[in-house]
Motif scaffolding. Structure first.
Motif, PDB file in Angstrom:
ATOM      1  N   LEU A  94       7.182  -6.252 -11.670  1.00  0.00           N
ATOM      2  CA  LEU A  94       6.986  -7.305 -12.667  1.00  0.00           C
ATOM      3  C   LEU A  94       5.522  -7.713 -12.822  1.00  0.00           C
ATOM      4  O   LEU A  94       5.104  -8.110 -13.915  1.00  0.00           O
ATOM      5  CB  LEU A  94       7.811  -8.540 -12.303  1.00  0.00           C
ATOM      6  CG  LEU A  94       9.337  -8.373 -12.250  1.00  0.00           C
ATOM      7  CD1 LEU A  94       9.992  -9.706 -11.910  1.00  0.00           C
ATOM      8  CD2 LEU A  94       9.868  -7.835 -13.572  1.00  0.00           C
ATOM      9  N   ALA A  95       4.764  -7.658 -11.761  1.00  0.00           N
ATOM     10  CA  ALA A  95       3.398  -8.177 -11.775  1.00  0.00           C
ATOM     11  C   ALA A  95       2.448  -7.196 -12.450  1.00  0.00           C
ATOM     12  O   ALA A  95       2.703  -5.988 -12.525  1.00  0.00           O
ATOM     13  CB  ALA A  95       2.939  -8.465 -10.353  1.00  0.00           C
ATOM     14  N   GLU A  96       1.327  -7.757 -12.953  1.00  0.00           N
ATOM     15  CA  GLU A  96       0.308  -6.917 -13.591  1.00  0.00           C
ATOM     16  C   GLU A  96      -0.996  -6.929 -12.807  1.00  0.00           C
ATOM     17  O   GLU A  96      -1.533  -5.873 -12.490  1.00  0.00           O
ATOM     18  CB  GLU A  96       0.072  -7.393 -15.026  1.00  0.00           C
ATOM     19  CG  GLU A  96       1.300  -7.233 -15.925  1.00  0.00           C
ATOM     20  CD  GLU A  96       1.061  -7.730 -17.332  1.00  0.00           C
ATOM     21  OE1 GLU A  96      -0.057  -8.228 -17.593  1.00  0.00           O
ATOM     22  OE2 GLU A  96       1.972  -7.629 -18.162  1.00  0.00           O
ATOM     23  N   GLN A  97      -1.531  -8.136 -12.551  1.00  0.00           N
ATOM     24  CA  GLN A  97      -2.804  -8.218 -11.854  1.00  0.00           C
ATOM     25  C   GLN A  97      -2.640  -8.648 -10.392  1.00  0.00           C
ATOM     26  O   GLN A  97      -3.341  -8.154  -9.520  1.00  0.00           O
ATOM     27  CB  GLN A  97      -3.735  -9.195 -12.583  1.00  0.00           C
ATOM     28  CG  GLN A  97      -4.087  -8.718 -13.985  1.00  0.00           C
ATOM     29  CD  GLN A  97      -5.004  -9.701 -14.698  1.00  0.00           C
ATOM     30  OE1 GLN A  97      -5.198 -10.820 -14.240  1.00  0.00           O
ATOM     31  NE2 GLN A  97      -5.560  -9.287 -15.835  1.00  0.00           N
ATOM     32  N   ALA A 118       0.831  -1.203   0.000  1.00  0.00           N
ATOM     33  CA  ALA A 118       0.000   0.000   0.000  1.00  0.00           C
ATOM     34  C   ALA A 118       0.865   1.252   0.000  1.00  0.00           C
ATOM     35  O   ALA A 118       0.563   2.246  -0.675  1.00  0.00           O
ATOM     36  CB  ALA A 118      -0.933  -0.014   1.202  1.00  0.00           C
ATOM     37  N   ALA A 119       1.982   1.214   0.749  1.00  0.00           N
ATOM     38  CA  ALA A 119       2.883   2.357   0.795  1.00  0.00           C
ATOM     39  C   ALA A 119       3.557   2.589  -0.555  1.00  0.00           C
ATOM     40  O   ALA A 119       3.941   3.722  -0.877  1.00  0.00           O
ATOM     41  CB  ALA A 119       3.944   2.143   1.872  1.00  0.00           C
ATOM     42  N   LEU A 120       3.710   1.519  -1.341  1.00  0.00           N
ATOM     43  CA  LEU A 120       4.292   1.651  -2.683  1.00  0.00           C
ATOM     44  C   LEU A 120       3.292   2.226  -3.685  1.00  0.00           C
ATOM     45  O   LEU A 120       3.645   2.496  -4.830  1.00  0.00           O
ATOM     46  CB  LEU A 120       4.790   0.294  -3.186  1.00  0.00           C
ATOM     47  CG  LEU A 120       6.024  -0.273  -2.467  1.00  0.00           C
ATOM     48  CD1 LEU A 120       6.290  -1.710  -2.918  1.00  0.00           C
ATOM     49  CD2 LEU A 120       7.248   0.596  -2.727  1.00  0.00           C
ATOM     50  N   GLY A 121       2.025   2.358  -3.274  1.00  0.00           N
ATOM     51  CA  GLY A 121       1.012   2.948  -4.142  1.00  0.00           C
ATOM     52  C   GLY A 121       0.418   1.981  -5.140  1.00  0.00           C
ATOM     53  O   GLY A 121      -0.131   2.413  -6.156  1.00  0.00           O
ATOM     54  N   CYS A 122       0.520   0.681  -4.877  1.00  0.00           N
ATOM     55  CA  CYS A 122      -0.055  -0.288  -5.813  1.00  0.00           C
ATOM     56  C   CYS A 122      -1.145  -1.085  -5.113  1.00  0.00           C
ATOM     57  O   CYS A 122      -1.139  -1.243  -3.892  1.00  0.00           O
ATOM     58  CB  CYS A 122       1.014  -1.216  -6.369  1.00  0.00           C
ATOM     59  SG  CYS A 122       1.753  -2.300  -5.144  1.00  0.00           S
ATOM     60  N   SER A 123      -2.093  -1.595  -5.902  1.00  0.00           N
ATOM     61  CA  SER A 123      -3.215  -2.361  -5.361  1.00  0.00           C
ATOM     62  C   SER A 123      -3.058  -3.854  -5.598  1.00  0.00           C
ATOM     63  O   SER A 123      -4.027  -4.591  -5.534  1.00  0.00           O
ATOM     64  CB  SER A 123      -4.525  -1.865  -6.002  1.00  0.00           C
ATOM     65  OG  SER A 123      -4.453  -1.990  -7.429  1.00  0.00           O
ATOM     66  N   LEU A 124      -1.849  -4.308  -5.879  1.00  0.00           N
ATOM     67  CA  LEU A 124      -1.597  -5.725  -6.139  1.00  0.00           C
ATOM     68  C   LEU A 124      -1.811  -6.548  -4.880  1.00  0.00           C
ATOM     69  O   LEU A 124      -1.549  -6.091  -3.771  1.00  0.00           O
ATOM     70  CB  LEU A 124      -0.175  -5.919  -6.653  1.00  0.00           C
ATOM     71  CG  LEU A 124       0.160  -5.249  -7.998  1.00  0.00           C
ATOM     72  CD1 LEU A 124       1.651  -5.341  -8.263  1.00  0.00           C
ATOM     73  CD2 LEU A 124      -0.631  -5.897  -9.125  1.00  0.00           C
TER      74      LEU A 124
END
Length: 653
Positions: A561-564, A523-529
């Motif tokens: 590297l990840a997308e979804q 979450a701190a990295l700003g991604c919803s993965l």
């Protein structure tokens, strides 16, 4: 009495051991009793001398931890007594029931001499080790006493004058000894009468503070023979429970009650649980009449033996609602570090209590375990108005470290800033100075830092006069500082200044909140993965030698590297190759494939081969049809040696 020569001292002890009367010397009965035990029981040789015995740092730490509640209660009283004696070169030692000095107050400029004399942290003063001494003899007799110069059995200690008094716990057991000592003193024993009075009074206050701290739900009855000092410095105190029975008492109260009952307090120890009416002409219902709303002269208590005492009754403290409620919430900076691990939660609550204090804090933990995060949170929760200044003692060259810490004046050296430069300690004025990797600080600089801590002042390079600073020092190291101090690689006196409070951060592999930490970092990295099941299993299985730092880097790599969602194949190779991770992945894969079916067929080896053939070896398409990840199909291909299908698939790719 004059200080003996070695020969005269040994001759006197040998003559005493053989039963000859002493010539020209007057010794206290307690001293002579100790000499007898040293010769007959401990088999000590009067002619043999030995330096003070200092226990290893690890052993000292264990004793300090055991005595921590008593040290905490006694500390304010010790500091008050030390301030009263300031300038008289006295040293205060608090020794535990084993005779080991677990707390110390003395002037740092005398540290080397004090350590050599045994008037220092970790010194062992038990009679069978050190011979006759104030601490050892006090432990053996349970009485306050002075052991002055040649009273000491070992000639090494005959320059010392030591006065000690016992501290008893609430169950009447001797728990510790408070010792007041001088490296050198006037020849006359009578010169230490004031020291004996002071140390005895200090012990009485420590025992009273201990009783008050543990008697919140009880009545406390403070007693004195004179009404003038009843409310300010009582002679004795005891606590009474809701049934009117004595629950606990100070040592002076133990002796007083024994005298009232006509008992010998040593041979017939009083048991707690006795009704108050056995000793006094009163009961629980009459205690409100002894409260402070009446003059002290009117608060009279008659004992069963006819003696008269003046009493001050303190009612039970009302139960706080907080006692039945959960722990209070943490300050926001510390709450941000709380992700559900029980051990970390306990540490953060301890940190919350320490944050507003000025105590130096030492953070210990493996590399990357979050020591700087905790240091910043401590500062943010401290309420200090100054800045948080961090310095890595291992990252700055030794030649520059001193100038970085203390600063320098203009013209101190060629190449320096034209106007000079303020040091990091000065920059932390009214704030917090964080010394990371303190274990790598050069020994010479450690001595200067010790002076900063003891005197609260710095002297910039090139300056003649010191300047005052107000800083709170937080230090950290992944190295075991106690072991370094024991081996001489770190100053022991500095260690005991730095670790007035110590917090040990758990390693990441020991924490139960690893996945919560991972989600927090993502979450701190700003991604919803999100992490897939296989990826979670790999994170759990990894040993994490780099702790939080390694986890953060692994998640940054995977997020790139990840997308979804983040799957095993997106994690760094080190996490994918872990045997435990592979084993865990096989279990996850088997569960996924066992539950997968195509057109009602169980997914066994033959079915998987048919699906791959149907997809012309396209693993991605097969994974989509089966509802599993591509990496799962690849592992099953390799495990079941579907070489023909795998070869065709590779050829078509």
């Amino acid at each position: 009495m004059p200080i003996h020569s070695y020969t005269a001292h040994v001759q006197e002890l040998e003559a005493f051991g053989m039963g000859y009367p002493l010539q020209g010397e007057t010794r206290d009965r307690a001293v002579l009793g100790s000499w007898r035990r040293c010769i007959d029981q401990h088999r000590l040789d009067p002619s043999r001398t030995s330096e003070a015995h200092i226990v290893p740092a690890g052993q000292l730490r264990a004793h300090r931890e055991e005595s921590e509640p008593l040290i905490r209660i006694a500390r304010s009283g010790l500091e008050r007594l030390y301030q009263q004696l300031k300038g008289l070169d006295y040293v205060l030692l608090l020794a535990d029931r084993h005779g080991i000095a677990v707390d110390f107050l003395g002037h740092d400029s005398h540290a080397i001499d004090l350590r050599s004399a045994g008037l220092y942290l970790g010194a062992q003063w038990r009679e069978d080790v050190a011979g006759t001494s104030a601490v050892g003899t006090c432990l053996a007799t349970g009485e306050a006493l002075t052991v002055h110069q040649s009273d000491h059995f070992d000639f090494t200690h005959t320059t010392l004058s030591c006065t000690a008094a016992p501290i008893y716990d609430l169950q009447g057991q001797l728990a510790a000894v408070l010792d007041l000592s001088l490296l050198r003193s006037p020849a006359a024993r009578a010169s230490q009468q004031m020291a004996l009075h002071l140390v005895t009074a200090a012990v009485r206050r420590v025992e009273l503070a201990n009783l008050m701290a543990q008697s919140g739900s009880d009545w406390v009855l403070r007693l004195a023979q004179s009404p003038d000092f009843l409310d300010v410095d009582a002679d004795a105190a005891l606590s009474i429970d809701a049934r009117g029975r004595i629950r606990a008492m100070t040592h002076a109260a133990t002796r007083m009650l024994a005298a009232i009952a006509g008992l010998n307090w040593r041979q017939q120890p009083l048991q707690t649980g006795q009704p108050l009416g056995r000793f006094f002409d009163t009961d629980l219902q009459a205690l409100p009449q002894l409260m402070r709303n009446r003059p002290a002269q009117e608060r009279i208590l008659r004992a069963r033996d006819g003696s008269i005492w003046f009493a001050h009754a303190l009612p039970p403290q009302p139960r706080s609602n907080a006692q039945a409620s959960p722990r209070p919430s943490l300050p926001a900076p510390l709450q941000a570090l709380n992700t559900g691990d029980a051990a970390m939660g306990q540490l953060l609550h301890k940190a919350a209590r320490l944050a507003p204090q000025d105590l130096p804090v030492l953070l210990q933990g493996e590399t990357g375990s979050g020591k700087e995060f905790l240091a910043r949170a401590l500062h943010a929760a401290s309420g200090r108005s100054g800045a948080f200044v961090a310095i890595n003692c291992a990252a700055i060259p030794e030649a520059l470290l001193e100038s970085e810490l203390f600063g320098y004046l203009p013209g101190t050296w060629t190449g320096g800033a034209h106007k000079g430069r303020a040091g990091l300690i000065e920059a932390a004025h009214q704030g917090s100075l964080f010394l990371d990797e303190i274990g790598d600080m050069p020994l010479a600089l450690q001595a200067k830092l010790l002076r900063v801590l003891s005197e609260s002042e710095i002297t910039p390079l090139g300056a003649r006069a010191p300047q005052k600073v107000d800083i709170r020092v937080i230090s950290a190291s992944h190295r075991p500082l106690a072991e370094l101090a024991h081996s001489g690689q770190f100053r022991a006196d500095l260690l005991y200044r730095l670790n007035a409070a110590e917090l040990q951060l758990p390693a990441l592999r020991e924490r139960s909140d690893l996945l919560a930490l991972a989600e927090h970092m993502l979450a701190a990295l700003g991604c919803s993965l999100r992490l897939s099941g296989p990826a979670q299993a790999a994170l759990r299985a990894h040993h994490w030698p780099g702790n939080l730092r390694e986890l953060h880097n692994a998640l940054r790599y995977a997020a790139a590297l990840a997308e979804q969602q983040i799957d095993l194949e997106h994690l760094p190779d080190a996490l994918q190759r872990s045997p435990a991770a592979v084993q865990g992945q096989d279990a996850v894969s088997d569960a996924a494939l066992a539950g997968a079916a195509v057109e009602g067929r169980t997914l066994n080896t033959a079915t998987l081969e048919q699906v791959l053939a149907q997809c012309q070896g396209n693993v991605s398409e097969a994974a989509r049809l089966l509802g599993v990840n591509r990496s799962t199909i690849h592992r099953r291909i390799q495990r079941q040696q579907l070489s023909r299908v795998f070869a065709r698939q590779e050829g078509e790719r």
